[in-house]
Enzyme design. Structure first.
Site, PDB file in Angstrom:
ATOM      1  N   HIS A 171       0.858  -1.183   0.000  1.00 17.40           N
ATOM      2  CA  HIS A 171       0.000   0.000   0.000  1.00 17.40           C
ATOM      3  C   HIS A 171       0.898   1.238   0.000  1.00 17.40           C
ATOM      4  O   HIS A 171       2.000   1.222   0.535  1.00 17.40           O
ATOM      5  CB  HIS A 171      -0.868  -0.030   1.268  1.00 17.40           C
ATOM      6  CG  HIS A 171      -1.938   1.003   1.327  1.00 17.40           C
ATOM      7  ND1 HIS A 171      -1.678   2.329   1.620  1.00 17.40           N
ATOM      8  CD2 HIS A 171      -3.281   0.920   1.166  1.00 17.40           C
ATOM      9  CE1 HIS A 171      -2.809   3.009   1.638  1.00 17.40           C
ATOM     10  NE2 HIS A 171      -3.799   2.175   1.359  1.00 17.40           N
ATOM     11  N   ASP A 200       3.154  -3.651   8.252  1.00 16.75           N
ATOM     12  CA  ASP A 200       1.869  -2.991   8.066  1.00 16.75           C
ATOM     13  C   ASP A 200       0.790  -4.029   8.350  1.00 16.75           C
ATOM     14  O   ASP A 200       0.556  -4.940   7.552  1.00 16.75           O
ATOM     15  CB  ASP A 200       1.778  -2.473   6.631  1.00 16.75           C
ATOM     16  CG  ASP A 200       0.408  -1.914   6.267  1.00 16.75           C
ATOM     17  OD1 ASP A 200      -0.519  -1.984   7.094  1.00 16.75           O
ATOM     18  OD2 ASP A 200       0.261  -1.411   5.135  1.00 16.75           O
ATOM     19  N   GLN A 260      -4.428  -4.846   7.238  1.00 18.56           N
ATOM     20  CA  GLN A 260      -5.349  -5.832   6.684  1.00 18.56           C
ATOM     21  C   GLN A 260      -5.337  -7.150   7.443  1.00 18.56           C
ATOM     22  O   GLN A 260      -6.110  -8.043   7.133  1.00 18.56           O
ATOM     23  CB  GLN A 260      -5.017  -6.074   5.205  1.00 18.56           C
ATOM     24  CG  GLN A 260      -5.229  -4.877   4.313  1.00 18.56           C
ATOM     25  CD  GLN A 260      -6.663  -4.380   4.339  1.00 18.56           C
ATOM     26  OE1 GLN A 260      -7.607  -5.157   4.472  1.00 18.56           O
ATOM     27  NE2 GLN A 260      -6.843  -3.076   4.214  1.00 18.56           N
ATOM     28  N   LYS A 265     -10.315  -0.416  10.777  1.00 19.63           N
ATOM     29  CA  LYS A 265     -10.289  -1.694  10.068  1.00 19.63           C
ATOM     30  C   LYS A 265     -10.819  -2.834  10.946  1.00 19.63           C
ATOM     31  O   LYS A 265     -10.977  -3.957  10.462  1.00 19.63           O
ATOM     32  CB  LYS A 265      -8.858  -2.046   9.649  1.00 19.63           C
ATOM     33  CG  LYS A 265      -8.129  -0.987   8.846  1.00 19.63           C
ATOM     34  CD  LYS A 265      -8.611  -0.884   7.428  1.00 19.63           C
ATOM     35  CE  LYS A 265      -7.676   0.005   6.615  1.00 19.63           C
ATOM     36  NZ  LYS A 265      -8.131   0.188   5.233  1.00 19.63           N
ATOM     37  N   CYS A 270      -4.616   2.234  -3.737  1.00 20.09           N
ATOM     38  CA  CYS A 270      -3.377   2.788  -3.197  1.00 20.09           C
ATOM     39  C   CYS A 270      -2.223   1.793  -3.337  1.00 20.09           C
ATOM     40  O   CYS A 270      -1.418   1.615  -2.417  1.00 20.09           O
ATOM     41  CB  CYS A 270      -3.542   3.209  -1.731  1.00 20.09           C
ATOM     42  SG  CYS A 270      -4.729   4.535  -1.491  1.00 20.09           S
TER      43      CYS A 270
END
Length: 411
Positions: A123, A200, A203, A226, A366
């Site tokens: 991303h 990251d 997700q 999220k 993104c």
């Protein structure tokens, strides 16, 4: 598995709404998850009965707000299995967390001639900060390539991560094709050369049980929205020694220890990274979201979502004229299916599905370097959460077929 899906869905009032006179099938969870009643009720209760600034007051309301705010730090610590609540920094988002690490830590450890390694599937929030760091410091940004099925190429990773590498930054789970990256292998490659592993987790946080100590991540970032919390609240986990080494990137009230006319000293982590009045209600809502997910159980969530993903993926793959990107089997992905209908722009796909009550995302997500590798400018993306059900999947499949028929066969 005793999964009470209808009871869970009743916790999310928005799911009973109709969109364009159709039943709502909300399948844009990779962008933002809906909030359950306990989260909105907790935030409402804070504003009604406990609203005050934190840390600064000795009166009852401030003390109650501070206790609630700091209590969330411990909840998050437990949720991701950090060693200490002092390793939990509240931010606005995954994006802010990663930027903080790139500026406050990266500027300290990266020098001219060093290398920063990321994957081509990142991303932009886990790409642009490292581009900028490489430019500032005269370092080289390198990319781990993907296998044909969209999984990360570990042989290429071993080639890219060298003695010159200082930082390896990768997503735990990809936001476009949902691949669960081989974190154990990446951690071994990273730490074998003395580099730092930055993950990251945006997700991953709502789909699987995260254990930052088992991952041996040096930093781990994620966003509350999220995982059913309000927008505007994020988390940066960092190993205690690294947070002490890391410099703050915002300055002002609350993060200082002492200020004179000529110099300033700062509080210890995590408070030195939380300048100004924080997002108190957002943090309290995050705590309620953590409680909600804990009650369901992350392992149970992962199992349930896999039961939806398998048939959904297989049925999309089986539609003639539809291209699915990434692994073609559910065992190799979490939460996300990105696809295109041949001859139909993804934005038209998403608009057509919206008219049928199905909400998906369309665009480059993104992740433009990945789009270039896939040889597309955009995709449609359907993403699951634990409150989705078989009716949502059926509505998506029927919708894709109707949209395809409308755009390609209407006379």
């Amino acid at each position: 598995m005793n999964w009470q899906i209808e009871a869970i869905r009743r916790d999310f009032p928005i799911l009973s709404h109709r969109i364009n006179k159709e039943r709502l099938a909300y399948l844009d969870n990779a962008a933002t998850m809906q909030q359950p009643r306990p989260v909105t009720a907790t935030v409402d209760r804070y504003y009604r009965y406990d609203h005050a600034n934190v840390h600064r007051g000795v009166y009852t309301l401030s003390e109650r707000a501070t206790e609630a705010y700091e209590g969330v730090r411990e909840k998050v610590r437990h949720f991701i299995h950090a060693h200490s609540a002092d390793e939990i920094v509240f931010t606005r988002s995954t994006t802010e967390s990663l930027n903080m690490v790139a500026r406050g830590f990266g500027d300290q450890v990266v020098n001219a001639g060093d290398e920063i390694v990321i994957s081509v599937a990142e991303h932009h929030s886990n790409l642009v900060p490292w581009q900028q760091l490489a430019e500032r410091r005269g370092a080289k940004l390198k990319y781990i390539e993907l296998n044909p099925d969209g999984s990360l190429d570990l042989e290429n990773a071993a080639q890219q991560i060298t003695a010159k590498t200082k930082i390896v930054a990768v997503a735990h789970v990809g936001n476009v094709i949902g691949v669960l990256n081989p974190m154990s292998a990446l951690e071994a490659l990273t730490h074998a050369v003395g580099a730092y592993l930055i993950v990251d987790g945006a997700q991953a946080i709502s789909h699987l049980k995260v254990d930052v100590q088992a991952l041996n991540a040096d930093f781990y970032a994620f966003s509350g929205h999220k995982m059913g919390a309000p927008t505007g609240i994020g988390v940066l986990y960092g190993k205690a020694a690294l947070l002490e080494q890391m410099a703050p990137v915002q300055y002002g009230g609350e993060m200082i220890s002492q200020v004179t006319r000529t110099a300033t000293t700062y509080k210890r982590a995590p408070l030195k990274f939380e300048a100004g009045t924080p997002n108190i209600s957002g943090a309290i809502g995050l705590g309620a979201a953590v409680d909600y997910l804990d009650a369901l159980g992350m392992n149970a969530i992962q199992t349930y979502e896999a039961q939806l993903m398998g048939p959904m993926l297989a049925r999309i793959v089986a539609i003639d004229g539809v291209t699915v990107y990434g692994p073609q089997t559910a065992a190799d992905r979490l939460g996300v299916v990105s696809f295109n209908i041949d001859g139909v722009h993804p934005h038209d796909v998403a608009t057509g599905l919206d008219m049928l009550g199905v909400e998906v995302r369309a665009g480059h997500h993104c992740a433009q370097p990945l789009m270039q590798d896939l040889n597309v400018t955009a995709t449609a993306r359907a993403s699951l959460a634990f409150y989705n059900n078989q009716a949502d999947v059926d509505q998506l499949i029927d919708g894709i077929k109707q949209v395809k028929e409308f755009f390609l066969h209407e006379s």
